[in-house]
Motif scaffolding. Structure first.
Motif, mmCIF file in Angstrom:
data_model
loop_
_atom_site.group_PDB
_atom_site.id
_atom_site.type_symbol
_atom_site.label_atom_id
_atom_site.label_comp_id
_atom_site.label_asym_id
_atom_site.label_seq_id
_atom_site.Cartn_x
_atom_site.Cartn_y
_atom_site.Cartn_z
ATOM 1 N N UNK A 189 0.818 -1.216 0.000
ATOM 2 C CA UNK A 189 0.000 0.000 0.000
ATOM 3 C C UNK A 189 0.850 1.264 0.000
ATOM 4 N N UNK A 190 2.099 1.113 0.370
ATOM 5 C CA UNK A 190 2.988 2.269 0.397
ATOM 6 C C UNK A 190 3.464 2.595 -1.015
ATOM 7 N N UNK A 191 3.008 3.684 -1.555
ATOM 8 C CA UNK A 191 3.455 4.120 -2.874
ATOM 9 C C UNK A 191 4.471 5.231 -2.735
ATOM 10 N N UNK A 192 4.946 5.774 -3.854
ATOM 11 C CA UNK A 192 5.936 6.852 -3.799
ATOM 12 C C UNK A 192 5.475 8.041 -2.943
ATOM 13 N N UNK A 194 3.513 9.837 -11.333
ATOM 14 C CA UNK A 194 2.295 9.022 -11.300
ATOM 15 C C UNK A 194 1.050 9.883 -11.463
ATOM 16 N N UNK A 228 -4.781 10.135 -0.018
ATOM 17 C CA UNK A 228 -4.700 8.720 0.331
ATOM 18 C C UNK A 228 -4.598 8.578 1.844
ATOM 19 N N UNK A 262 5.068 6.787 -16.346
ATOM 20 C CA UNK A 262 5.558 7.327 -15.080
ATOM 21 C C UNK A 262 6.975 6.820 -14.853
ATOM 22 N N UNK A 297 4.655 -1.494 -7.503
ATOM 23 C CA UNK A 297 3.674 -0.435 -7.752
ATOM 24 C C UNK A 297 2.419 -0.993 -8.404
ATOM 25 N N UNK A 325 -0.771 1.248 -7.555
ATOM 26 C CA UNK A 325 -0.329 2.621 -7.762
ATOM 27 C C UNK A 325 -0.239 2.969 -9.251
#
Lengths: 498, 343
Positions: free
Chosen positions: A138-141, A453, A464, B202, B214, B219
């Motif tokens: 769940x951790x994105x940039x 993104x 988020x 991206x 991702x 994402x």
């Protein structure tokens, strides 16, 4: 149930127990020597592990991983040179304790905290690994960028007396972080045409320079000031109140350490930064931190050792290596025909259980070897200064060289040492500089990745759930000291008016 | 009195201990260098190779793809070579540092190393002023083709589904790729060109290794990554492939169709070669090649490659050179197309 028994019978073999102890002891040595990192230790042992059975090979490596993460605390406490990056926060309170003649006590506290943190991390790994793994995905940039920002905000805790000087330190670190090939366009930034700088300034020469060499320089200049150097080795007996303190404080740090450890790319260094900060913020006496406060030591060590168990969560459940040591473990697992992922847990349950048991034994090996070393190691600082200073200088040089076998890194280290010495004279401490260099690239790359993104939409940072939590934490962190100040002032006023 | 005496003794013990540690570490770190210096004095005219350990320079950090492949291969090859192969990591500038070091090393076969596709990109992007011609290839060791991945519950079943969707809704699909000028990015651009579509690309720092995570975390919609990189999340059931950019299906994943089968004639690989400085005598190159060839065909290496999802190869120096020339041509064109060419 049968699984567990067969796992125990796999691990409780004299040879395997010796391998775990050997790996852990070797790891402690690798961790304690500045410049030799967990990654290098593992890479060197990797080919050796090919010739062993899977269980022997992997447990040897897990021992090395556990030991090296903890070993850095020795040099951080005794010499004020963090032997490994996660020990940067350990040096903040560990070394002042050693200077007060409490080196033995500091090592015992650090060892017990490491042990409890390590055990906590492994327990989390055993019990809630699959659930934690989803959290990592769940951790994105955007979340990583905010996590880095959160880490940078902890400057509030590390800066000490002067916030201004703390900021200057962080900015120096951030500026160093801009050196290297731009990760998105491959354009060289401030590399002066040198290929050594293309991949940026690595933090090992910086840590060794600003902590180690600059320390040597200031000691040499105050050579007459012998009371700092001829210190008592200190008693190894830990008082009941110390034990109580450890038991009271290790849990929050261990939780933070495990969670941060789970996130690929974050790891023990960032875990200890955030846990240390949490410890300062919740302490009743934040002003004692950085001056030899055992609670700071407990926070730093329990969190970075908890991160070891945490970093194995995405590795074993999803096959994502969260750190470079974990990447080597991934390679080792694959060489032994063990494919990390959910299938590993289904198909090789006894083997996985054996790893867990072995990892637990490694924690005990760490505490036993650590406490034995605590009896001998402090004597190092009772060595004569005229022997100590050249040896530390040479260790600094070798450590910087060992990183990439490059004299360029040695030159960088020397420059950082001299600059760090002058900055120290100006009251700018080394820790914020290192913080800036470690967190700067993490923030920059993730910030820009997030914008890629969202096609340059800044809403990605606030829309988020995890981002919102992190933003609130950052806001609290920055505002809290002011609220606290206001509250204590009010209390004083109330007391006066009464 | 006894206390002070004891402290003194312990103090001098500590002195000796420090000196001992110091000597130990120095010899560890500088040991390899000394061996090199001694060997330099030997006569290189008589081909008696190798008479001392061979140094293998990996231009990427310990634990990375190049590092692990090299360590597994070297651990096998040294059995056949009769001398140890010391693997060192001289990482920096995506291989630029190790390429420079190997190119400038004595051409006697005692310093070798490995390449990736970057051997054909640095020179055209102005990062280095030499390419593969500064070396002699010893062997091509493995190949990782590009592939495209989506989340397991994504609506697209085939590559064509994805393309059709993109045609109907241009730029509606976000794909994680590496920076312009990287091999991963070339693959994405080739697909865009061949199908006449536009992705929302991206760029992700950390290259293709970040992509699968991702995609799994929702994402991005898709990513391009070699099977070796995406394998774990694929086997964990989080992501699935739509196609692989190879001439034939990858041995480790026979179920993944190629782009070609699906009507897009696109191939792109990241290949690794073992290289030595360019004037290394043919006999020496051949001795190295024979040893590495045996290593590449060992069960250990073959199984490791299969498990990691990569394709093991044992191309000889000649075939490797032909490939490099071809790769140079191909990559130069892509870099020119991307407007990144530095003459």
């Amino acid at each position: 149930m049968i699984d567990i028994f067969s796992a125990f019978s796999m691990v409780f073999d004299f040879q395997i127990i010796m391998l775990i102890f050997g790996g852990t002891a070797l790891g402690i040595l690798v961790g304690a020597l500045p410049g030799l990192s967990a990654t290098m230790g593992l890479a060197v042992l990797l080919p050796i592990s090919f010739y062993m059975s899977p269980i022997q090979g992997i447990l040897l490596l897990l021992g090395m991983y556990t030991g090296s993460n903890y070993g850095g605390s020795f040099s951080a406490i005794l010499l004020n040179i963090p032997g490994a990056p996660p020990a940067v926060m350990t040096a903040l309170d560990g070394n002042p304790m050693a200077r007060k003649g409490e080196a033995g006590r500091a090592i015992v506290i650090s060892t017990l905290s490491s042990f409890l943190g390590g055990v906590f991390g492994v327990l989390c790994l055993i019990i809630i690994a699959p659930w934690l793994a989803r959290f990592a995905l769940d951790f994105g940039p955007a979340e990583y960028a905010l996590l880095a920002l959160f880490g940078l905000s902890t400057i509030v805790a590390v800066a000490g007396k002067s916030m201004k000087r703390g900021f200057i330190g962080v900015v120096i670190g951030l500026m160093l972080a801009t050196i290297g090939l731009d990760q998105f366009t491959n354009v060289p930034r401030f590399t002066f045409g040198r290929y050594e700088l293309m991949s940026g300034v690595s933090y090992i020469p910086l840590v060794i320079g600003v902590f180690g060499l600059s320390e040597v320089l200031s000691q040499i200049l105050s050579l007459k000031d012998t009371h700092v150097n001829l210190q008592k080795v200190g008693s190894f007996k830990t008082s009941k109140s110390d034990i109580k303190k450890i038991l009271n404080r290790f849990l929050p740090s261990s939780i933070i350490g495990t969670i941060i450890g789970v996130l690929p790319g974050a790891g023990g260094t960032i875990a200890s930064i955030i846990a240390y900060n949490q410890s300062v913020q919740t302490s009743k006496h934040p002003e004692t931190f950085g001056k030899g406060e055992p609670e700071g030591l407990i926070a730093a060590e329990s969190s970075n050792n908890a991160a070891v168990g945490g970093s194995l969560v995405p590795l074993l459940t999803l096959g994502i290596p969260g750190s470079s040591p974990a990447a080597i473990l991934l390679g080792a697992l694959m060489i032994h025909n063990l494919r990390p992922g959910p299938m590993l847990f289904l198909e090789q349950r006894p083997m996985v259980n054996a790893f867990f048991i072995g990892l637990m034994i490694a924690q005990f090996a760490m505490v036993i070897v650590g406490l034995l070393a605590a009896r001998i190691a402090p004597h190092i600082i009772s060595a004569k200064q005229k022997v100590m200073m050249p040896v530390i200088t040479l260790l600094c040089i070798i450590g910087a060289y060992a990183l990439n076998s490059s004299f360029f890194d040695v030159k960088l280290m020397l420059i950082f040492g001299v600059v760090g010495f002058f900055l120290k004279l100006l009251g700018i401490k080394p820790a914020p500089i290192v913080l800036g260099l470690i967190l700067g690239p993490m923030f920059e790359t993730n910030f820009r990745s997030a914008l890629e993104l969202s096609q340059n939409g800044y809403l990605i940072f606030v829309t988020r759930p995890i981002s919102i939590v992190l933003l609130i934490l950052i806001a609290l962190l920055l505002v809290w000291p002011f609220i606290q100040k206001r509250m204590t002032e009010k209390k004083k006023q109330d007391a006066v008016s009464k | 009195m006894s206390i002070s005496k004891r402290t003194k003794r312990v103090g001098s013990f500590a002195n000796y201990a420090l000196i001992a540690i110091f000597i130990l570490v120095t010899s560890m770190v500088f040991g390899a260098g000394q061996e090199e210096a001694q060997g330099m004095q030997e006569d290189t005219a008589a081909i008696e190779f190798p008479t001392r350990p061979v140094q293998y320079v990996v231009g990427w950090s310990a634990g990375g793809g190049s590092d692990i492949v090299s360590r597994v291969l070297c651990a096998e090859a040294e059995k056949f070579l009769g001398q140890p192969i010391t693997v060192v990591n001289h990482s920096g500038g995506s291989g630029a540092r190790s390429y420079t070091e190997i190119a400038n090393a004595p051409a006697d076969g005692y310093v070798i190393g490995n390449t990736t596709g970057t051997i054909s990109t640095h020179v055209f992007m102005g990062n280095l002023d030499f390419g593969h011609e500064a070396f002699v290839p010893v062997m091509t060791i493995n190949s990782d083709p590009g592939a495209i991945w989506v989340k397991t519950d994504a609506p697209w079943e085939t590559l064509q589904d994805l393309i059709d969707d993109l045609k109907a809704n241009p730029e509606s699909i976000t794909i994680a790729s590496s920076n312009p000028g990287s091999i991963t990015r070339f693959g994405t651009l080739l697909l865009e060109k061949a199908a006449g579509v536009k992705f929302k690309i991206a760029s992700q720092a950390g290259g293709e290794s970040a992509g699968p995570g991702l995609v799994a975390g929702g994402h991005v919609d898709a990513c391009q990554a070699a099977p070796v990189t995406a394998k774990s999340l694929y086997e964990a059931g989080e992501i699935r492939p739509l196609g692989v950019m190879d001439t034939e299906r990858v041995a480790a994943f026979p179920e993944i169709p190629t782009y070609k089968e699906q009507g897009y004639d696109i191939t792109i690989y990241n290949m690794r070669q073992i290289i030595a400085p360019k004037d290394t005598p043919d006999e020496v190159v051949d001795i190295l090649y024979q040893a590495f060839k045996k290593a590449a065909n060992s069960d250990k290496y073959q199984n490791f490659m299969k498990d990691s999802g990569s394709t093991p190869l044992d191309w000889d120096p000649e075939k490797s050179r032909e490939f490099l020339i071809e790769q140079d041509k191909q990559f130069k064109q892509y870099i020119t197309d991307a407007g990144l060419l530095v003459e």
